[in-house]
Scaffold this motif. Structure first.
Motif, short mmCIF file in Angstrom:
data_model
loop_
_atom_site.label_atom_id
_atom_site.label_comp_id
_atom_site.label_asym_id
_atom_site.label_seq_id
_atom_site.Cartn_x
_atom_site.Cartn_y
_atom_site.Cartn_z
N LEU A 36 -1.17 -58.08 2.37
CA LEU A 36 -2.54 -58.23 1.88
C LEU A 36 -3.44 -58.35 3.11
N ILE A 37 -4.09 -57.25 3.44
CA ILE A 37 -4.97 -57.19 4.61
C ILE A 37 -6.40 -57.10 4.11
N ARG A 38 -7.27 -57.92 4.69
CA ARG A 38 -8.67 -57.92 4.29
C ARG A 38 -9.56 -57.56 5.47
N ASP A 39 -10.75 -57.07 5.14
CA ASP A 39 -11.76 -56.86 6.18
C ASP A 39 -12.65 -58.11 6.22
N VAL A 40 -13.66 -58.10 7.08
CA VAL A 40 -14.51 -59.29 7.21
C VAL A 40 -15.28 -59.59 5.93
N SER A 41 -15.44 -58.62 5.06
CA SER A 41 -16.11 -58.83 3.77
C SER A 41 -15.16 -59.34 2.69
N GLY A 42 -13.86 -59.39 2.98
CA GLY A 42 -12.88 -59.85 2.00
C GLY A 42 -12.30 -58.75 1.14
N ARG A 43 -12.71 -57.50 1.40
CA ARG A 43 -12.13 -56.39 0.64
C ARG A 43 -10.67 -56.19 1.07
N ILE A 44 -9.87 -55.68 0.16
CA ILE A 44 -8.42 -55.50 0.38
C ILE A 44 -8.12 -54.05 0.79
N LEU A 45 -7.24 -53.92 1.77
CA LEU A 45 -6.83 -52.59 2.23
C LEU A 45 -5.84 -51.98 1.25
N LEU A 46 -6.17 -50.80 0.74
CA LEU A 46 -5.25 -50.00 -0.06
C LEU A 46 -4.95 -48.71 0.68
N VAL A 47 -3.78 -48.16 0.42
CA VAL A 47 -3.39 -46.88 1.02
C VAL A 47 -3.05 -45.90 -0.10
N GLU A 48 -3.26 -44.62 0.18
CA GLU A 48 -2.93 -43.57 -0.79
C GLU A 48 -1.73 -42.78 -0.28
N PRO A 49 -0.55 -43.02 -0.86
CA PRO A 49 0.65 -42.29 -0.44
C PRO A 49 0.61 -40.82 -0.86
N THR A 50 1.32 -40.00 -0.13
CA THR A 50 1.43 -38.59 -0.48
C THR A 50 2.65 -38.33 -1.37
N TYR A 51 3.60 -39.26 -1.41
CA TYR A 51 4.88 -39.04 -2.09
C TYR A 51 4.91 -39.58 -3.52
N ALA A 117 -13.34 -53.96 14.98
CA ALA A 117 -12.62 -53.31 16.09
C ALA A 117 -11.17 -53.03 15.70
N GLN A 118 -10.53 -53.97 15.00
CA GLN A 118 -9.15 -53.75 14.56
C GLN A 118 -9.08 -52.64 13.50
N VAL A 119 -10.06 -52.62 12.59
CA VAL A 119 -10.10 -51.57 11.56
C VAL A 119 -10.23 -50.21 12.22
N SER A 120 -11.02 -50.12 13.28
CA SER A 120 -11.23 -48.82 13.95
C SER A 120 -9.97 -48.32 14.64
N GLN A 121 -8.98 -49.20 14.83
CA GLN A 121 -7.72 -48.81 15.47
C GLN A 121 -6.71 -48.26 14.47
N ILE A 122 -6.98 -48.36 13.18
CA ILE A 122 -6.05 -47.84 12.17
C ILE A 122 -6.03 -46.32 12.24
N ARG A 123 -4.83 -45.77 12.35
CA ARG A 123 -4.63 -44.33 12.39
C ARG A 123 -3.43 -43.98 11.53
N LEU A 124 -3.62 -43.08 10.59
CA LEU A 124 -2.49 -42.62 9.77
C LEU A 124 -1.49 -41.94 10.70
N GLN A 125 -0.25 -42.43 10.69
CA GLN A 125 0.74 -42.00 11.68
C GLN A 125 1.68 -40.89 11.22
N ASN A 126 1.85 -40.75 9.94
CA ASN A 126 2.81 -39.74 9.47
C ASN A 126 2.33 -39.14 8.16
N SER A 127 3.15 -38.31 7.61
CA SER A 127 2.74 -37.59 6.40
C SER A 127 2.89 -38.41 5.13
N GLU A 128 3.30 -39.69 5.22
CA GLU A 128 3.48 -40.50 4.03
C GLU A 128 2.17 -40.96 3.40
N LEU A 129 1.11 -41.06 4.20
CA LEU A 129 -0.17 -41.54 3.69
C LEU A 129 -1.25 -40.48 3.83
#
Length: 174
Positions: A36-51, A117-129
């Protein structure tokens, strides 16, 4: 009363073989570990899988003999390119067998709040997302399957109350 020594004392090798055989017959549980990862506003990080269809929390399946918190950390690094300290356990959900799947123990850990700054470092690394997005409650409810949405709500409640929630398919267990 028997005076004979127990097997583990008189024949340690046979005792070990007995344990190995018992372990081989024990049922196995699938284990997932999400964060459960949040941003400074308290929103929750969701990911969209490809599989699979829909959205999910970041994380994934633990490998054999891998602790759930380490699985969560590994998955975050593999999929989002971030090395994040995993916080405390928020929720354990026993997910009943469904479709082709056996039951599952789903862990949710606290991933804390990320700075811009931490959010800006997020990079999708593989074809799963396909994508990631920080979402408010209404979008979480819309995007996630009902049982996962309930699991997230339980984790958020645990975060606020400082406890751990145990749920069945996202609903309070007893």
């Amino acid at each position: 009363m028997s005076t004979e020594q127990p097997l583990y004392e008189r024949d340690p090798e046979s005792w070990h073989a007995y344990l190995v055989e018992g372990n081989a017959r024990q049922p196995r549980k699938r284990v997932s570990a999400d964060v459960l990862i949040r941003d400074v506003s308290g929103r929750i990080l969701l990911v969209e899988p490809t599989y699979k269809p829909g959205w999910d929390l970041p994380g994934g399946m633990a490998e054999a003999n891998e602790p759930p918190d380490m699985a969560a950390r590994r998955e975050l690094h593999e999929e989002l390119g971030i090395d994040l300290e995993i916080g405390r356990l928020l929720c354990i959900d026993w997910v009943a067998p469904h479709g082709p799947w056996d039951d599952l123990l789903a862990f949710i850990f606290d991933g804390g709040r990320l700075t811009p700054a931490q959010v800006s470092q997020i990079r999708l690394q593989n074809s799963e997302l396909r994508a990631f997005e920080f979402c408010h409650d209404d979008l979480i409810t819309e995007r996630l399957p009902q049982s996962l949405s309930r699991r997230v709500a339980a984790a958020r409640s645990a975060l606020v109350k400082g406890d751990v929630r145990y749920v069945h398919d996202g609903s309070v267990a007893r």
